[in-house]
Design a protein around this motif. Structure first.
Motif, PDB file in Angstrom:
ATOM      1  N   ASN A   2      29.913  46.873  15.505  1.00  7.56           N
ATOM      2  CA  ASN A   2      30.256  48.288  15.452  1.00  7.56           C
ATOM      3  C   ASN A   2      31.297  48.477  14.363  1.00  7.56           C
ATOM      4  N   HIS A  29      28.975  54.462  13.970  1.00  7.78           N
ATOM      5  CA  HIS A  29      28.035  53.366  13.724  1.00  7.78           C
ATOM      6  C   HIS A  29      27.544  52.870  15.078  1.00  7.78           C
ATOM      7  N   SER A  30      26.238  52.845  15.234  1.00  5.93           N
ATOM      8  CA  SER A  30      25.635  52.403  16.492  1.00  5.93           C
ATOM      9  C   SER A  30      24.251  51.852  16.170  1.00  5.93           C
ATOM     10  N   PRO A  31      23.523  51.362  17.162  1.00  2.31           N
ATOM     11  CA  PRO A  31      22.155  50.901  16.904  1.00  2.31           C
ATOM     12  C   PRO A  31      21.238  52.006  16.365  1.00  2.31           C
ATOM     13  N   GLU A  32      21.618  53.269  16.556  1.00  6.72           N
ATOM     14  CA  GLU A  32      20.807  54.388  16.054  1.00  6.72           C
ATOM     15  C   GLU A  32      21.055  54.680  14.579  1.00  6.72           C
ATOM     16  N   GLY A  33      22.077  54.078  13.978  1.00  3.92           N
ATOM     17  CA  GLY A  33      22.373  54.295  12.569  1.00  3.92           C
ATOM     18  C   GLY A  33      23.862  54.450  12.316  1.00  3.92           C
ATOM     19  N   TRP A 130      22.744  56.277   7.313  1.00  5.91           N
ATOM     20  CA  TRP A 130      21.862  55.125   7.362  1.00  5.91           C
ATOM     21  C   TRP A 130      21.069  55.175   8.658  1.00  5.91           C
ATOM     22  N   GLY A 131      19.791  54.867   8.590  1.00  7.51           N
ATOM     23  CA  GLY A 131      18.959  54.785   9.784  1.00  7.51           C
ATOM     24  C   GLY A 131      19.206  53.483  10.530  1.00  7.51           C
ATOM     25  N   PRO A 132      18.519  53.290  11.668  1.00  6.47           N
ATOM     26  CA  PRO A 132      18.698  52.075  12.457  1.00  6.47           C
ATOM     27  C   PRO A 132      18.469  50.814  11.617  1.00  6.47           C
ATOM     28  N   GLY A 133      19.449  49.927  11.602  1.00  2.84           N
ATOM     29  CA  GLY A 133      19.347  48.646  10.899  1.00  2.84           C
ATOM     30  C   GLY A 133      19.521  48.716   9.390  1.00  2.84           C
ATOM     31  N   GLN A 134      19.528  49.900   8.801  1.00  2.00           N
ATOM     32  CA  GLN A 134      19.608  50.032   7.341  1.00  2.00           C
ATOM     33  C   GLN A 134      20.934  49.540   6.787  1.00  2.00           C
ATOM     34  N   GLU A 136      23.074  47.493   8.201  1.00  2.00           N
ATOM     35  CA  GLU A 136      23.167  46.049   8.452  1.00  2.00           C
ATOM     36  C   GLU A 136      22.401  45.273   7.386  1.00  2.00           C
TER      37      GLU A 136
END
Length: 184
Positions: A2, A29-33, A130-134, A136
């Motif tokens: 996070n 910042h979360s798993p959703e973006g 940023w979208g999910p995982g982008q 990262e």
């Protein structure tokens, strides 16, 4: 992972020129973006006074003239105010961490125009998203370095010095960085 409340520091060779030498404060910042504001790119053609005029907000005698920043390429017609904790909008303020909050409602602009807003604030149009995982993925590809959010760096450091000041928080000199990524 996070990264809420952290700052992203663009690496040399950033492919997107809008993020060249950028410092981005991450508001969420979360798993959703992720969502953040670029804090070191003031606009050249728009002043706070112009923005208030467009919104029919009258600036009082106590109002401070803040620069307007390019917050990022997403929704560049929408305003966001990153500020120190202690100010809360009557409508909605997002608490980021113990030091920072972000408000994106018209009432904070009205309060700033009346001199009642937060003592330390940064006004931005648009945001970086940023979208999910982008994000990262960009971190693993050496697109960004991260450091802790810092009130003085965000609100008191001259814009032209913020990128190098953020690197210095990590003990890194810009001269040490390469635009080439390597993986072991």
């Amino acid at each position: 992972m996070n990264l809420t409340g952290k700052m992203l520091i663009a690496m040399p060779g950033m492919a997107d020129p809008r993020f060249g030498n950028a410092v981005v404060f991450l508001c969420a910042h979360s798993p959703e973006g992720a969502m953040g504001l670029i804090i070191n790119k003031p606009t050249k053609d728009l002043q706070m006074r112009d923005l208030f005029e467009q919104l029919s907000i009258t600036m009082g005698e106590e109002a401070r003239e803040l620069p307007v920043y390019f917050g990022g390429p997403v929704e560049h017609g929408r305003g966001f105010v990153l500020h120190e904790r202690g100010y809360n909008s009557a409508i909605s303020t997002l608490t980021v961490n113990a030091d920072f909050a972000m408000t994106a409602t018209l009432d904070i602009l009205e309060d700033l125009a009346d001199g009642r807003g937060p003592g330390r604030a940064l006004l931005a149009l648009g945001y970086a998203g940023w979208g999910p995982g982008q994000l990262e993925a960009e971190l693993t590809q050496n697109g960004w370095l991260t450091c802790d959010g810092d009130l003085d760096l965000v609100f008191a450091t001259p814009d032209r010095d913020k990128w190098e000041a953020a690197l210095a928080k990590l003990g890194v000199s810009a001269l040490m960085l390469s635009s080439e990524a390597g993986h072991a």
